[in-house]
Scaffold this active site. Structure first.
Site, PDB file in Angstrom:
ATOM      1  CB  ILE A  11      -0.721  -0.105   1.474  1.00 51.97           C
ATOM      2  CG1 ILE A  11      -1.821  -1.183   0.874  1.00 51.97           C
ATOM      3  CG2 ILE A  11      -1.612   1.422   1.315  1.00 51.97           C
ATOM      4  CD1 ILE A  11      -2.505  -2.019   2.784  1.00 51.97           C
ATOM      5  CG  ASP A  57      12.808  -2.368  12.864  1.00 51.98           C
ATOM      6  OD1 ASP A  57      12.122  -1.771  13.789  1.00 51.98           O
ATOM      7  OD2 ASP A  57      13.445  -3.243  12.884  1.00 51.98           O
ATOM      8  CE  LYS A  83       0.802  -7.129   4.072  1.00 51.46           C
ATOM      9  NZ  LYS A  83      -0.016  -6.950   2.191  1.00 51.46           N
ATOM     10  CB  SER A 123      -6.788  -3.404   9.965  1.00 53.49           C
ATOM     11  OG  SER A 123      -7.781  -3.937   9.296  1.00 53.49           O
ATOM     12  CE1 TYR A 147      -2.043  -6.372  11.065  1.00 52.45           C
ATOM     13  CE2 TYR A 147      -4.312  -7.085  10.752  1.00 52.45           C
ATOM     14  CZ  TYR A 147      -3.446  -6.599  10.263  1.00 52.45           C
ATOM     15  OH  TYR A 147      -3.668  -5.091   9.692  1.00 52.45           O
ATOM     16  CE  LYS A 151      -2.547  -2.575  11.562  1.00 51.98           C
ATOM     17  NZ  LYS A 151      -1.479  -1.465  11.248  1.00 51.98           N
ATOM     18  CE1 TYR A 175      -6.113   2.314   5.231  1.00 52.53           C
ATOM     19  CE2 TYR A 175      -4.381   0.424   4.856  1.00 52.53           C
ATOM     20  CZ  TYR A 175      -4.204   1.923   5.181  1.00 52.53           C
ATOM     21  OH  TYR A 175      -3.100   2.354   5.469  1.00 52.53           O
ATOM     22  NE  ARG A 229     -13.782 -10.931   4.627  1.00 57.08           N
ATOM     23  CZ  ARG A 229     -14.360 -12.411   5.448  1.00 57.08           C
ATOM     24  NH1 ARG A 229     -15.458 -12.035   4.908  1.00 57.08           N
ATOM     25  NH2 ARG A 229     -13.776 -13.174   6.118  1.00 57.08           N
ATOM     26  NE  ARG A 290      -8.706 -17.558   6.162  1.00 57.09           N
ATOM     27  CZ  ARG A 290      -8.333 -16.352   5.217  1.00 57.09           C
ATOM     28  NH1 ARG A 290      -7.215 -16.674   4.840  1.00 57.09           N
ATOM     29  NH2 ARG A 290      -9.328 -15.277   6.174  1.00 57.09           N
TER      30      ARG A 290
HETATM   31  P1  NAD Z   1       3.122  -4.383   3.382  1.00 54.50           P
HETATM   32  O1  NAD Z   1       3.740  -5.371   4.722  1.00 54.50           O
HETATM   33  O2  NAD Z   1       3.677  -4.768   1.721  1.00 54.50           O
HETATM   34  O3  NAD Z   1       4.183  -3.465   3.825  1.00 54.50           O
HETATM   35  C1  NAD Z   1       4.481  -3.015   5.262  1.00 54.50           C
HETATM   36  C2  NAD Z   1       5.854  -2.246   5.204  1.00 54.50           C
HETATM   37  O4  NAD Z   1       6.531  -1.931   6.586  1.00 54.50           O
HETATM   38  C3  NAD Z   1       6.668  -2.799   4.291  1.00 54.50           C
HETATM   39  O5  NAD Z   1       7.500  -2.169   3.594  1.00 54.50           O
HETATM   40  C4  NAD Z   1       7.892  -3.598   5.190  1.00 54.50           C
HETATM   41  O6  NAD Z   1       9.747  -3.686   4.765  1.00 54.50           O
HETATM   42  C5  NAD Z   1       7.878  -1.934   6.065  1.00 54.50           C
HETATM   43  N1  NAD Z   1       7.398  -2.393   7.844  1.00 54.50           N
HETATM   44  C6  NAD Z   1       7.046  -3.736   8.483  1.00 54.50           C
HETATM   45  N2  NAD Z   1       8.211  -3.503   9.883  1.00 54.50           N
HETATM   46  C7  NAD Z   1       8.742  -2.741  10.151  1.00 54.50           C
HETATM   47  C8  NAD Z   1       9.573  -2.018  10.457  1.00 54.50           C
HETATM   48  N3  NAD Z   1       9.347  -2.180  12.084  1.00 54.50           N
HETATM   49  N4  NAD Z   1       9.937  -1.422   9.966  1.00 54.50           N
HETATM   50  C9  NAD Z   1      10.448  -0.205   9.409  1.00 54.50           C
HETATM   51  N5  NAD Z   1       9.904  -0.779   8.015  1.00 54.50           N
HETATM   52  C10 NAD Z   1       9.089  -1.650   8.540  1.00 54.50           C
HETATM   53  O7  NAD Z   1       2.173  -4.346   4.113  1.00 54.50           O
HETATM   54  P2  NAD Z   1       1.122  -3.479   3.617  1.00 54.50           P
HETATM   55  O8  NAD Z   1      -0.640  -4.408   2.450  1.00 54.50           O
HETATM   56  O9  NAD Z   1       1.223  -2.751   2.856  1.00 54.50           O
HETATM   57  O10 NAD Z   1      -0.214  -2.888   4.321  1.00 54.50           O
HETATM   58  C11 NAD Z   1       0.315  -1.358   4.512  1.00 54.50           C
HETATM   59  C12 NAD Z   1      -0.168  -1.503   6.328  1.00 54.50           C
HETATM   60  O11 NAD Z   1      -1.469  -1.170   6.005  1.00 54.50           O
HETATM   61  C13 NAD Z   1      -0.404  -2.034   7.743  1.00 54.50           C
HETATM   62  O12 NAD Z   1       0.282  -1.631   8.846  1.00 54.50           O
HETATM   63  C14 NAD Z   1      -1.520  -3.291   7.253  1.00 54.50           C
HETATM   64  O13 NAD Z   1      -0.779  -3.668   8.964  1.00 54.50           O
HETATM   65  C15 NAD Z   1      -2.231  -2.017   6.876  1.00 54.50           C
HETATM   66  N6  NAD Z   1      -3.358  -3.118   6.285  1.00 54.50           N
HETATM   67  C16 NAD Z   1      -2.937  -4.251   5.297  1.00 54.50           C
HETATM   68  C17 NAD Z   1      -4.102  -4.584   4.802  1.00 54.50           C
HETATM   69  C18 NAD Z   1      -3.694  -5.577   3.530  1.00 54.50           C
HETATM   70  O14 NAD Z   1      -4.956  -6.177   3.506  1.00 54.50           O
HETATM   71  N7  NAD Z   1      -3.049  -5.251   3.524  1.00 54.50           N
HETATM   72  C19 NAD Z   1      -5.703  -4.196   5.665  1.00 54.50           C
HETATM   73  C20 NAD Z   1      -5.657  -3.398   6.280  1.00 54.50           C
HETATM   74  C21 NAD Z   1      -4.721  -3.136   6.980  1.00 54.50           C
HETATM   75  C1  WQD Z   2     -10.777 -12.817   2.176  1.00 52.51           C
HETATM   76  C2  WQD Z   2     -12.570 -13.931   1.832  1.00 52.51           C
HETATM   77  C3  WQD Z   2     -11.843 -16.288   2.800  1.00 52.51           C
HETATM   78  C4  WQD Z   2      -7.569 -16.808   0.755  1.00 52.51           C
HETATM   79  C5  WQD Z   2      -7.322 -10.580   6.134  1.00 52.51           C
HETATM   80  C6  WQD Z   2      -7.321  -9.761   7.300  1.00 52.51           C
HETATM   81  C7  WQD Z   2      -8.510  -8.595   7.637  1.00 52.51           C
HETATM   82  C8  WQD Z   2      -7.093  -7.735   7.006  1.00 52.51           C
HETATM   83  C9  WQD Z   2      -7.697  -7.729   4.978  1.00 52.51           C
HETATM   84  C10 WQD Z   2      -5.616  -6.770   7.049  1.00 52.51           C
HETATM   85  C11 WQD Z   2     -12.611 -14.623   2.876  1.00 52.51           C
HETATM   86  C12 WQD Z   2     -11.423 -16.510   1.515  1.00 52.51           C
HETATM   87  C13 WQD Z   2      -8.935 -16.262   1.362  1.00 52.51           C
HETATM   88  C14 WQD Z   2      -8.547 -18.477   0.568  1.00 52.51           C
HETATM   89  C15 WQD Z   2     -10.601 -18.262   0.060  1.00 52.51           C
HETATM   90  N1  WQD Z   2      -5.751  -7.416   6.872  1.00 52.51           N
HETATM   91  N2  WQD Z   2     -11.054 -17.401   1.154  1.00 52.51           N
HETATM   92  N3  WQD Z   2      -9.261 -18.889   0.487  1.00 52.51           N
HETATM   93  O1  WQD Z   2      -9.973 -12.447   5.911  1.00 52.51           O
HETATM   94  O2  WQD Z   2     -11.011 -10.480   5.350  1.00 52.51           O
HETATM   95  O3  WQD Z   2      -8.579 -10.020   5.692  1.00 52.51           O
HETATM   96  O4  WQD Z   2      -6.865  -9.283   5.255  1.00 52.51           O
HETATM   97  O5  WQD Z   2      -5.558  -5.967   7.686  1.00 52.51           O
HETATM   98  O6  WQD Z   2      -7.049  -8.143   9.517  1.00 52.51           O
HETATM   99  O7  WQD Z   2      -8.556 -10.545   8.316  1.00 52.51           O
HETATM  100  O8  WQD Z   2      -8.692 -11.237   3.678  1.00 52.51           O
HETATM  101  O9  WQD Z   2      -8.574 -12.096   1.929  1.00 52.51           O
HETATM  102  O10 WQD Z   2      -7.882 -13.609   3.519  1.00 52.51           O
HETATM  103  O11 WQD Z   2      -9.883 -13.478   2.505  1.00 52.51           O
HETATM  104  O12 WQD Z   2     -11.511 -18.848   0.515  1.00 52.51           O
HETATM  105  O13 WQD Z   2      -6.722 -18.990   0.075  1.00 52.51           O
HETATM  106  O14 WQD Z   2     -11.301 -15.402   0.959  1.00 52.51           O
HETATM  107  O15 WQD Z   2     -12.082 -17.147   3.495  1.00 52.51           O
HETATM  108  O16 WQD Z   2     -13.916 -14.745   2.649  1.00 52.51           O
HETATM  109  P1  WQD Z   2     -10.033 -10.757   5.156  1.00 52.51           P
HETATM  110  P2  WQD Z   2      -8.841 -12.537   3.032  1.00 52.51           P
END
Ligand code: NAD
Ligand code: WQD
Length: 336
Positions: A11, A57, A83, A123, A147, A151, A175, A229, A290
């Site tokens: 992101i 870091d 994450k 999240s 996790y 948050k 998000y 979702r 799951r």
């Molecule tokens: P990502 O893992 O691709 O990006 C996270 C980045 O943070 C990585 O580049 C990693 O190297 C860096 N990082 C981790 N720990 C660190 C540390 N201690 N010091 C410096 N850098 C560090 O993940 P993303 O999907 O881009 O997610 C970004 C943020 O959004 C995260 O906080 C995640 O929890 C949150 N978020 C993600 C999702 C999702 O589904 N992708 C959903 C909701 C919230």
């Molecule tokens: C989506 C749907 C699964 C994989 C997670 C974290 C959440 C947030 C986003 C960070 C669900 C189904 C999945 C597979 C499947 N991250 N599924 N087969 O669980 O909504 O959210 O990511 O904050 O905190 O929990 O996302 O993409 O894992 O699943 O059927 O192999 O797909 O059961 O219905 P989720 P997901």
């Protein structure tokens, strides 16, 4: 200048592009624990200029002092964190250390360097199993894994900081399910090993890296029995961060907003949409549920529109087309 922690990640890298396109200067701070330098090189190609970068870091005060001394930082977008839900159950201390302690260190450094504006990556997981959908920001909060709890704790810590010092400007962005990739097809989500999340799993099945998607549960109380979702295009999500920074100076309270589209799609809807976008067949089988999954999760995004003037523009077709472009051009992610 904006400090983008975790800016090399999925992101974060997309948000760097949106920030630069909107005229913001930035510096990325990342330790590459879940990303690679290659993503930043590709961002540089897309925007046509160098990106300021500091390797460090967030748990290290020394590293943070370094970046705050090297750049004139006015605000922070804080993506850095771990994450993976399953990993957090196995390694809770690592998650609390990285996410919670790391954020505390970051806030200490911000205070020290008189930078008091932060946009935080929260999240939809903080809503736990919501009693109804669509989900509004004032719904009860809970967590079912370390996790999610990390948050929730960080949200509370940031609210406490505001109570103690109202000069802080804090935006908590919750998000929903980020998917898709930049339209260039050169940056995108690059999970390590077998993906946990649905979209990268589907994409890797379509490209032939994985054989068959296990659909976790076919007996949920949803239209087709599979989980629903709110998938949101990562470029829309990136734009939400720009909108948050645009209004941050005006805040008089901590602002908490959902970033979702407001639309719910089932697992099978996503499989069909991906097949249409890619022209490939996605093999799947219905498997047991799951642990920890919920039936339905989608946002009421109206508060984001009211407060940020933001709403999602891109639909499921674009999410799948862009994800496919990234996956098919980069079957091995950034490592190839
Ligand atoms: P990502 O893992 O691709 O990006 C996270 C980045 O943070 C990585 O580049 C990693 O190297 C860096 N990082 C981790 N720990 C660190 C540390 N201690 N010091 C410096 N850098 C560090 O993940 P993303 O999907 O881009 O997610 C970004 C943020 O959004 C995260 O906080 C995640 O929890 C949150 N978020 C993600 C999702 C999702 O589904 N992708 C959903 C909701 C919230
Ligand atoms: C989506 C749907 C699964 C994989 C997670 C974290 C959440 C947030 C986003 C960070 C669900 C189904 C999945 C597979 C499947 N991250 N599924 N087969 O669980 O909504 O959210 O990511 O904050 O905190 O929990 O996302 O993409 O894992 O699943 O059927 O192999 O797909 O059961 O219905 P989720 P997901």
């Amino acid at each position: 200048m904006v400090l983008v922690t975790g800016g090399a990640g999925y992101i974060g890298s997309h948000t760097c592009i949106s920030l630069i396109e909107a005229g913001y200067d930035l510096v990325v701070f990342d330790n590459f624990c879940n990303s690679s330098r290659e993503s930043l090189k590709r961002v540089e190609k897309i925007v046509g200029r160098k990106i300021n970068f500091f390797e460090g870091d967030i748990r290290s005060s020394e590293d943070l002092d370094g970046v705050f001394k090297a750049f004139e930082i006015d605000s922070v977008i804080h993506f850095a964190g771990l994450k993976a839900v399953g990993e957090s159950v196995a390694e809770p201390v690592m998650y609390y250390d990285n996410n919670v302690s790391g954020t505390v260190k970051l806030c200490e450094a911000m205070n020290k360097h008189k930078c008091k504006k932060i946009v935080f990556s929260s999240s939809a997981t903080v809503y736990g199993d919501p009693h109804t959908t669509p989900i509004k920001e004032d719904f009860p909060l809970s967590a079912t894994n370390p996790y999610g709890r990390s948050k929730l704790f960080i949200e509370e810590i940031l609210r406490d900081i505001f109570v103690s010092d109202s000069e802080w400007k804090i935006v908590l962005l919750r998000y929903f399910n980020p998917v898709g990739a930049h339209k260039s097809g050169t940056i995108g989500e690059d999970p390590n090993g077998i993906p946990n999340n649905l979209m990268p799993y589907i994409a890797q099945t379509a490209v032939g890296k994985l054989e068959c998607l296990s659909v976790f549960g076919g007996d949920y109380d949803t239209e087709d029995g599979t989980g629903v979702r709110d998938y949101i295009h990562v470029v829309d999500l990136a734009d939400g961060h720009v909108k948050a920074l645009n209004i941050i100076n005006k805040l008089e309270n901590v602002l908490t907003v959902n970033l979702g589209t407001g639309n719910g799609y089932s697992v099978l809807d996503m499989v069909k949409a991906f097949e249409k976008a890619s022209g490939k067949t996605v093999n799947y089988k219905i498997a047991p549920r799951r642990a920890g999954d919920i039936a339905k999760c989608y946002a009421d995004p109206s508060y984001a529109l009211e407060q940020l003037g933001w709403s999602a523009k891109l639909g499921v077709d674009e999410m799948c087309e862009d994800s496919w472009r990234w996956q098919s051009n980069n079957p091995e992610g950034y490592t190839a």
